[in-house]
Scaffold this motif. Structure first.
Motif, mmCIF file in Angstrom:
data_model
loop_
_atom_site.group_PDB
_atom_site.id
_atom_site.type_symbol
_atom_site.label_atom_id
_atom_site.label_comp_id
_atom_site.label_asym_id
_atom_site.label_seq_id
_atom_site.Cartn_x
_atom_site.Cartn_y
_atom_site.Cartn_z
ATOM 1 N N VAL A 166 0.853 -1.190 0.000
ATOM 2 C CA VAL A 166 0.000 0.000 0.000
ATOM 3 C C VAL A 166 0.890 1.241 0.000
ATOM 4 C CG1 VAL A 166 -1.745 1.308 1.241
ATOM 5 C CG2 VAL A 166 -1.881 -1.178 1.161
ATOM 6 N N VAL A 167 0.625 2.120 -0.961
ATOM 7 C CA VAL A 167 1.406 3.353 -1.116
ATOM 8 C C VAL A 167 0.452 4.505 -1.414
ATOM 9 C CG1 VAL A 167 3.430 2.111 -1.996
ATOM 10 C CG2 VAL A 167 1.730 2.996 -3.597
ATOM 11 N N PRO A 168 0.878 5.747 -1.190
ATOM 12 C CA PRO A 168 0.069 6.896 -1.631
ATOM 13 C C PRO A 168 -0.086 6.865 -3.150
ATOM 14 C CG PRO A 168 1.735 7.584 -0.040
ATOM 15 C CD PRO A 168 2.060 6.167 -0.407
ATOM 16 N N ASP A 169 -1.200 7.382 -3.659
ATOM 17 C CA ASP A 169 -1.456 7.272 -5.100
ATOM 18 C C ASP A 169 -0.467 8.057 -5.952
ATOM 19 O OD1 ASP A 169 -2.344 9.826 -4.513
ATOM 20 O OD2 ASP A 169 -4.460 9.374 -4.823
ATOM 21 N N GLY A 170 0.322 8.950 -5.331
ATOM 22 C CA GLY A 170 1.341 9.665 -6.088
ATOM 23 C C GLY A 170 2.724 9.047 -5.987
ATOM 24 N N HIS A 171 2.843 7.917 -5.297
ATOM 25 C CA HIS A 171 4.131 7.250 -5.102
ATOM 26 C C HIS A 171 4.581 6.597 -6.416
ATOM 27 C CE1 HIS A 171 7.081 4.378 -3.467
ATOM 28 N NE2 HIS A 171 7.115 5.139 -2.387
ATOM 29 N N PRO A 172 5.906 6.564 -6.711
ATOM 30 C CA PRO A 172 6.376 5.927 -7.959
ATOM 31 C C PRO A 172 5.904 4.486 -8.119
ATOM 32 C CG PRO A 172 8.139 7.187 -6.944
ATOM 33 C CD PRO A 172 7.004 7.215 -5.975
ATOM 34 N N LEU A 173 5.813 3.717 -7.029
ATOM 35 C CA LEU A 173 5.383 2.325 -7.140
ATOM 36 C C LEU A 173 3.898 2.191 -7.450
ATOM 37 C CD1 LEU A 173 7.414 0.623 -4.237
ATOM 38 C CD2 LEU A 173 7.861 0.549 -6.713
ATOM 39 N N ALA A 174 3.148 3.273 -7.307
ATOM 40 C CA ALA A 174 1.722 3.226 -7.631
ATOM 41 C C ALA A 174 1.501 3.046 -9.131
ATOM 42 C CB ALA A 174 1.025 4.495 -7.146
ATOM 43 N N CYS A 241 -7.414 -7.807 2.167
ATOM 44 C CA CYS A 241 -8.789 -7.558 2.613
ATOM 45 C C CYS A 241 -8.949 -6.193 3.266
ATOM 46 C CB CYS A 241 -9.243 -8.649 3.578
ATOM 47 S SG CYS A 241 -8.192 -8.815 5.046
ATOM 48 N N CYS A 242 -7.853 -5.515 3.594
ATOM 49 C CA CYS A 242 -7.942 -4.229 4.280
ATOM 50 C C CYS A 242 -8.622 -3.179 3.405
ATOM 51 C CB CYS A 242 -6.546 -3.729 4.667
ATOM 52 S SG CYS A 242 -5.700 -4.745 5.898
ATOM 53 N N ARG A 243 -9.482 -2.389 4.002
ATOM 54 C CA ARG A 243 -10.099 -1.266 3.289
ATOM 55 C C ARG A 243 -9.152 -0.081 3.353
ATOM 56 N NH1 ARG A 243 -14.449 -3.596 5.931
ATOM 57 N NH2 ARG A 243 -14.162 -2.230 7.749
ATOM 58 N N LEU A 244 -8.889 0.509 2.197
ATOM 59 C CA LEU A 244 -7.871 1.556 2.119
ATOM 60 C C LEU A 244 -8.475 2.936 2.333
ATOM 61 C CD1 LEU A 244 -5.722 0.384 -0.927
ATOM 62 C CD2 LEU A 244 -5.519 -0.237 1.480
ATOM 63 N N PRO A 245 -7.797 3.781 3.111
ATOM 64 C CA PRO A 245 -8.226 5.180 3.241
ATOM 65 C C PRO A 245 -8.075 5.899 1.897
ATOM 66 C CG PRO A 245 -6.667 4.566 4.979
ATOM 67 C CD PRO A 245 -6.647 3.469 3.961
ATOM 68 N N ARG A 246 -8.761 7.015 1.777
ATOM 69 C CA ARG A 246 -8.685 7.818 0.552
ATOM 70 C C ARG A 246 -7.239 8.242 0.283
ATOM 71 N NH1 ARG A 246 -12.574 10.534 -2.161
ATOM 72 N NH2 ARG A 246 -14.052 10.084 -0.462
ATOM 73 N N GLY A 247 -6.838 8.163 -0.977
ATOM 74 C CA GLY A 247 -5.504 8.599 -1.365
ATOM 75 C C GLY A 247 -4.463 7.505 -1.386
#
Length: 321
Positions: A166-174, A241-247
């Motif tokens: 899980v990474v921020p949506d602006g992370h290179p791995l995203a 299964c984890c629900r991800l927070p926004r972003g």
């Protein structure tokens, strides 16, 4: 003949592992309680507890006797309830970790509570604590990620969960469709404490792959780990299964093994009544988290498509009739 009063007193003692507190709970003197438990051990021909330094701990035989005592007490109370009221009022006890309750068991618990007459009691423990609670008779059923059925317990396969980064949506791995372990070289990871199984598994996998990394912060519990990722402290490997927070976005990590969650119970005899109903409900809704996640992903995708569409026309106000 087994003295049930001694057995009941021993069960209370095991909940405190302290003669003073147990005697107070039973409203008897400490010498009287000590004598009862001593007589129980003599009658059974086993050592029930032993002293380790300043504390007392149950022997293996003591744990078996305690589990038997809880079962006898429960069956007695259930029988009396049926005799007096026509149905048992004994609660069904389920033990699981915080993540299992948050993400895996919701639909099954909801289905059980909507139909069952018996109350449901929930215990929150880690994996080892869950297995101990079931083995000791504190819980009728437990849910935990396992490699197989533990000694003395029967297990039903509940569901299988992949691990994701899980990474921020602006992370290179995203930008990757899936992530390899080598992509985590030098990464600052949000991880559980050193004693946690998830931390040990991840550290071993990265070590075997020759990938250096460092902990950004230690946090126990998926919710707190994801919170730190959302704050930009680091990135994290969590259950799918984890629900991800926004972003935040999740990317598959196919090199890590999938976690298999089992529904465990004590061996011996068929489950009956409300305990059997709870097991059936949890197994019937074991895939509920997958449907929920697919629905959430679909809704998020649809909302994103609508909000980003350049030709999307504004919605006209409804005419008043």
């Amino acid at each position: 003949m087994l003295n049930l009063d001694w057995l009941g007193a021993f069960v209370v003692f095991t909940e405190h592992l302290n003669f003073t507190r147990a005697a107070r709970a039973l409203h008897v003197s400490q010498p009287a309680l000590h004598a009862q438990i001593g007589k129980l051990g003599e009658a059974l021909g086993v050592t029930l507890y032993q002293r380790r330094g300043q504390r007392l701990e149950l022997t293996a035989d003591g744990k078996r006797v305690a589990a038997f005592g809880r079962e006898v007490g429960e069956r007695t109370r259930s029988f009396l309830d049926v005799l007096r009221h026509g149905e048992s009022r004994e609660p069904v006890v389920l033990c699981a970790g915080e993540g299992s309750y948050l993400y895996l068991l919701g639909e099954g618990i909801r289905a059980f509570t909507a139909r069952a007459a018996a109350p449901l009691r929930l215990l929150t423990r880690d994996r080892e604590g869950t297995l101990e609670a079931v083995a000791a008779g504190e819980a009728h059923l437990g849910v935990a990620p396992l490699e197989g059925a533990p000694d003395g317990l029967a297990a039903d396969r509940l569901t299988e969960v992949a691990q994701v980064l899980v990474v921020p949506d602006g992370h290179p791995l995203a930008r990757k469709r899936q992530v390899r372990l080598r992509d985590l070289e030098g990464a600052r990871l949000v991880v559980p404490g050193p004693s946690r199984p998830h931390r040990a598994l991840l550290a071993q996998a990265l070590l075997s792959a020759g990938v250096p990394w460092e902990p950004a912060v230690e946090a126990n519990g998926w919710e707190l780990m994801l919170h730190f990722v959302q704050l930009g402290v680091g990135i994290a490997v969590v259950n799918a299964c984890c629900r991800l927070p926004r972003g935040l976005v999740a990317r598959p990590l196919p090199e890590l093994p999938r976690k298999v969650f089992y529904l465990v119970r004590r061996r011996g005899g068929e489950l009956q009544g409300a305990t059997a109903e709870l097991r059936d409900a949890l197994l019937a809704h074991a895939a509920g988290w997958q449907r929920s996640r697919a629905s959430s992903a679909s809704s998020a995708s649809s909302a994103s498509d609508v909000s980003s569409a350049p030709d999307a026309a504004p919605t006209a106000p409804a005419r008043r009739r």
